[in-house]
Design a protein around this motif. Structure first.
Motif, mmCIF file in Angstrom:
data_model
loop_
_atom_site.group_PDB
_atom_site.id
_atom_site.type_symbol
_atom_site.label_atom_id
_atom_site.label_comp_id
_atom_site.label_asym_id
_atom_site.label_seq_id
_atom_site.Cartn_x
_atom_site.Cartn_y
_atom_site.Cartn_z
ATOM 1 N N ASP A 1 -4.587 2.675 3.810
ATOM 2 C CA ASP A 1 -5.808 2.534 2.991
ATOM 3 C C ASP A 1 -6.448 3.907 2.754
ATOM 4 O O ASP A 1 -6.853 4.251 1.625
ATOM 5 C CB ASP A 1 -6.810 1.605 3.681
ATOM 6 C CG ASP A 1 -6.646 0.160 3.241
ATOM 7 O OD1 ASP A 1 -6.232 -0.052 2.081
ATOM 8 O OD2 ASP A 1 -6.929 -0.747 4.053
ATOM 9 N N GLN B 1 -4.766 0.484 8.068
ATOM 10 C CA GLN B 1 -5.969 1.332 7.922
ATOM 11 C C GLN B 1 -5.580 2.752 7.493
ATOM 12 O O GLN B 1 -6.245 3.367 6.645
ATOM 13 C CB GLN B 1 -6.737 1.372 9.241
ATOM 14 C CG GLN B 1 -7.392 0.052 9.605
ATOM 15 C CD GLN B 1 -8.021 0.087 10.987
ATOM 16 O OE1 GLN B 1 -7.887 1.062 11.730
ATOM 17 N NE2 GLN B 1 -8.736 -0.985 11.331
ATOM 18 N N LEU C 1 0.827 -1.204 0.000
ATOM 19 C CA LEU C 1 0.000 0.000 0.000
ATOM 20 C C LEU C 1 0.864 1.258 0.000
ATOM 21 O O LEU C 1 0.579 2.239 -0.708
ATOM 22 C CB LEU C 1 -0.925 0.003 1.223
ATOM 23 C CG LEU C 1 -2.196 -0.828 1.123
ATOM 24 C CD1 LEU C 1 -2.893 -0.896 2.491
ATOM 25 C CD2 LEU C 1 -3.152 -0.225 0.091
#
Length: 636
Positions: free
Chosen positions: A74, A71, A17
């Motif tokens: 993201d 998180q 990510l």
């Protein structure tokens, strides 16, 4: 403690990510300056994540931090993707709040701080400052992250910093049971046990103290037992410093108190033998060199002592080969050879003199502490008196809790020299040594009351050790000082009621005198103890009831039934009923107007509601009415 495959897999997605965010941040059409700042932060975070992938991470905080970091990335990916090209329509309908980038930068900074803290805490060498500081993620649970920091230091720090970390965990465990549970849940027991085994003196003591403080309930103890507490503690009781051994003995008592099912696990790891060895050190004999074996009676010791005093004895400086204990157990037994048992002091002096005047060299170490290293035995001889006393106190405490309700362990204890040790300590020591010895004896006696085999083997009247115990219990009861020793000694004598012969008349009198004690709990325990002598289940109940009457027990019981607190009234009435049942023709009972007392009691609703009184009282009244006049005055 440190993660490997599982944590590495969790790192894969955050790294992917982070790389994607960095790549897309170079291809944005809107908010280029803000996205450039996001890219910079993300590159820093990606670097730390790759560094974490190469490190041996502390798994418990790593999992939580990785979930939070993923998180954040993201959200960063979603924000950057909104800023890429997509035509006028997309730009019109894509709304990015003014504070979104500022908020994202804060989140990325927090993740950088979390990962940095994780790397520091997982690789701390002990040369850094004691406190690493708390990561941003710890704002809601600072204690948890403080616990993680201390546990990590226990894993990777120097011996000095590991000792400090153990002391910090001690403070946390003392403050709150919940903190103690967190220490166990976060894998703190293993590092503590390693410190107990291999740390410096203060660190070992702190770690053992922490283990004891963590024993707050059955679940906690069960988890610690699974972590290997028994093996480590057994090793410490053989080889460590006496101060550490004493702390370990205390911890054993705490574990056994919180979770009695662990008693057998301690016994299987030789803990009883080791604890009794510490109890016996400088108490009865130097057990690492000498032993009274199951083949050797007290009479043998006495005869050998006589030979010592006989200049013509051919065996003056030699011990017969059959007196050397070559068994693995080294247990001490006192079989009955039909000889008159010695008085306690005489017996102790004979044994001590005989053992101290011999020098035996054996291929294998004998006695209860035979597995202790010779260096350990030698070192403890030079310990100060306070440390030796503390060791005995904690060994007695551990045996106290290990013996509770466990016939097998009680049998193991009583087959050793422990009974004789308890008797000597009860006589000669003070404070915790004395009290813990009394409590250990009380628990053994309670088990013996319910276990006929233990009662017959450990407390037969011909056993010198058992007689020594009774002598000391009786000495405390006769002294009748209201202290911590009195009640456990009263209870012990009551539990041993079935072991006394009819000719053993010295027990009843001192117990009867306590019926007139100004302290209610003392009187009540004396009543309960005497009831065990007088009840029908006791084979010699007739003799004991007569002895209670002869000692003036009837008049004391009358006073207790009329005027004592309700609980004592009921217990006293039960005893009075047994005496009336078994000796109804006693003139002393008639003079004390016992029938009147029973008549009055039968009209008291709270008394006759007791099941035992409901069963005994009517029959006791009938028996007295057969032998005594009903002309006595009735209390209303």
């Amino acid at each position: 403690m440190m993660g490997d495959g599982g944590v590495k897999q969790m790192l894969a997605k955050p790294i992917q990510l982070a790389d994607q965010v960095t790549k897309w941040a170079d291809d944005v059409h809107y908010f280029r300056q803000e996205c450039a700042e996001v890219k910079t932060k993300t590159e820093r975070l990606a670097s730390l994540l790759r560094q974490a992938a190469r490190a041996d991470l502390y798994e418990r905080p790593a999992r939580r931090i990785m979930v939070d970091t993923e998180q954040v990335l993201d959200k960063a990916f979603a924000l950057v993707s909104k800023c890429r090209g997509g035509g006028l329509v997309k730009r019109v309908f894509t709304i990015i709040p003014a504070g979104a980038f500022k908020k994202m930068i804060t989140h990325l900074d927090n993740s950088i701080g979390d990962i940095s803290w994780l790397l520091r805490v997982s690789t701390a060498s002990g040369d850094e400052d004691a406190h690493l500081g708390l990561p941003p993620i710890a704002q809601n649970e600072p204690i948890l992250f403080l616990i993680w920091e201390q546990i990590a230091t226990l894993q990777t720090g120097s011996l000095e910093t590991r000792g400090d970390a153990a002391a910090s965990l001690v403070s946390l465990a003392r403050d709150n049971d919940r903190y103690g549970k967190l220490i166990i849940e976060e894998d703190g027991v293993g590092p503590l046990l390693r410190l107990v085994k291999e740390g410096r003196l203060e660190g070992q003591e702190s770690a053992a103290l922490a283990i004891g403080l963590l024993a707050t309930d059955t679940d906690s103890v069960e988890q610690m037992m699974q972590a290997g507490v028994c093996v480590v503690f057994a090793k410490v009781l053989k080889e460590a410093s006496m101060k550490v051994q004493a702390m370990v003995a205390w911890a054993i008592s705490e574990l056994a108190a919180a979770y009695p099912k662990c008693q057998d696990m301690f016994a299987q790891n030789n803990m009883i033998r080791l604890l009794v060895g510490h109890l016996a050190f400088e108490t009865v004999q130097e057990h690492s060199k000498y032993a009274i074996t199951s083949k050797m009676s007290i009479h043998s010791v006495v005869m050998d002592n006589k030979n010592q005093n006989n200049p013509n004895s051919a065996h003056k400086n030699a011990m017969p080969a059959d007196l050397i204990d070559t068994s693995d157990s080294g247990m001490v037994k006192y079989p009955n050879h039909g000889k008159q048992p010695l008085q306690q002091n005489q017996m102790h002096n004979v044994i001590e003199h005989t053992m101290n005047t011999k020098s035996v060299k054996s291929v294998k170490s004998t006695g209860l502490n035979g597995s202790m290293s010779s260096a350990g035995v030698k070192a403890r001889e030079f310990e100060d008196a306070d440390t030796k006393a503390y060791m005995k106190a904690m060994a007695a405490r551990a045996l106290w809790y290990l013996a509770q309700g466990n016939p097998a362990i009680c049998k193991s204890i009583t087959e050793s020299k422990a009974l004789l040790c308890f008797a000597v300590l009860l006589e000669k020591q003070t404070g915790d040594v004395q009290y813990n010895s009394a409590m250990a004896l009380m628990e053994i006696c309670r088990v013996a009351e319910m276990d006929a085999d233990l009662r017959r083997s450990a407390f037969k009247p011909s056993s010198p050790a058992a007689r020594a115990v009774v002598d000391q219990l009786l000495r405390v009861v006769e002294k009748a000082d209201y202290d911590d020793l009195l009640i456990p000694c009263i209870i012990s004598l009551g539990c041993l009621s079935r072991t006394f012969r009819a000719t053993e008349t010295r027990i009843i009198g001192p117990l009867v005198k306590l019926l007139d004690d100004r302290e209610g709990d003392v009187s009540r325990e004396a009543v309960v103890a005497l009831t065990k002598f007088a009840c029908t289940e006791n084979y010699l109940h007739m003799d004991h009831c007569k002895a209670i009457i002869a000692a003036g027990g009837a008049k004391h019981l009358v006073q207790l039934v009329y005027f004592a607190e309700q609980a004592i009234q009921i217990d006293s009435l039960i005893l009075l009923c047994y005496i009336a049942l078994h000796v109804p023709d006693s003139e002393d009972l008639a003079q004390a107007e016992i029938l009147t007392v029973l008549e009055w009691s039968s009209k008291q609703a709270y008394m006759i509601q007791d099941p035992t009184i409901e069963e005994l009282l009517p029959e006791a009244k009938v028996r007295l009415e057969l032998y005594q006049s009903r002309g006595a005055k009735i209390y209303h």
